[in-house]
Design an enzyme around this catalytic site. Sequence first.
Site, mmCIF file in Angstrom:
data_model
loop_
_atom_site.group_PDB
_atom_site.id
_atom_site.type_symbol
_atom_site.label_atom_id
_atom_site.label_comp_id
_atom_site.label_asym_id
_atom_site.label_seq_id
_atom_site.Cartn_x
_atom_site.Cartn_y
_atom_site.Cartn_z
ATOM 1 N N HIS A 28 0.479 5.276 1.143
ATOM 2 C CA HIS A 28 -0.302 6.285 1.851
ATOM 3 C C HIS A 28 -0.298 7.570 1.028
ATOM 4 O O HIS A 28 0.764 8.021 0.590
ATOM 5 C CB HIS A 28 0.338 6.624 3.202
ATOM 6 C CG HIS A 28 0.447 5.481 4.159
ATOM 7 N ND1 HIS A 28 -0.353 5.371 5.267
ATOM 8 C CD2 HIS A 28 1.272 4.404 4.184
ATOM 9 C CE1 HIS A 28 -0.019 4.283 5.951
ATOM 10 N NE2 HIS A 28 0.965 3.672 5.315
ATOM 11 N N HIS A 66 0.836 -1.201 0.000
ATOM 12 C CA HIS A 66 0.000 0.000 0.000
ATOM 13 C C HIS A 66 0.869 1.248 0.000
ATOM 14 O O HIS A 66 1.982 1.249 0.528
ATOM 15 C CB HIS A 66 -0.964 0.028 1.186
ATOM 16 C CG HIS A 66 -0.309 -0.125 2.531
ATOM 17 N ND1 HIS A 66 0.077 -1.340 3.022
ATOM 18 C CD2 HIS A 66 0.023 0.784 3.468
ATOM 19 C CE1 HIS A 66 0.618 -1.177 4.222
ATOM 20 N NE2 HIS A 66 0.609 0.110 4.506
#
Length: 147
Positions: free
Chosen positions: A111, A109
């Site tokens: 951010h 992932h």
Amino acid sequence: MTTTPATPAYDPDNIFAKILREEIPSFRVYEDDETLCFMDIMPRADGHCLVIPKTPCRNVLDATPEQLAAVMRTVQKVSRAAMVAFGAGGVSLQQFNEAVGGQEVFHLHVHVLPRHAGTPMRAPGKMGDMDAIKGHAEQLRAALETL
Ligand code: 5GP
């Protein structure tokens, strides 16, 4: 020569895999065939969201170039939307690899953190206000429609 460092196996029961399968709820912002963007529930800035690939990989260390490219395409799209949605002056991107590198959830992932001059990022690990997060997701979705 390209070397591939060994990483532990992908755990299909990680939180983000469950969000992808809709086994746990999330505030979804954007998705395409390859990626999903949803809100972070412990936002370090208003509008803090996460971009993940829909296919499994732990992080940058075991991702394919195609997964990385797809994630970064969506990161750029959402970052541009965040500038509009929140009148941000900039965007910080964060990405951590393995526990020693600061990673807590082991599904790749990135951010996306909208930033405003003079406003520091909040400390990590504090649950956000769900109504506020829901509102920020709506602002991001509305901005995405204008791009
Ligand atoms: P990292 O692995 O890069 O250190 O951070 C994981 C991020 O996932 C943190 O910012 C944390 O707030 C977020 N997070 C942890 N659990 C959940 C969850 O159940 N739902 C959502 N939307 N975000 C989560």
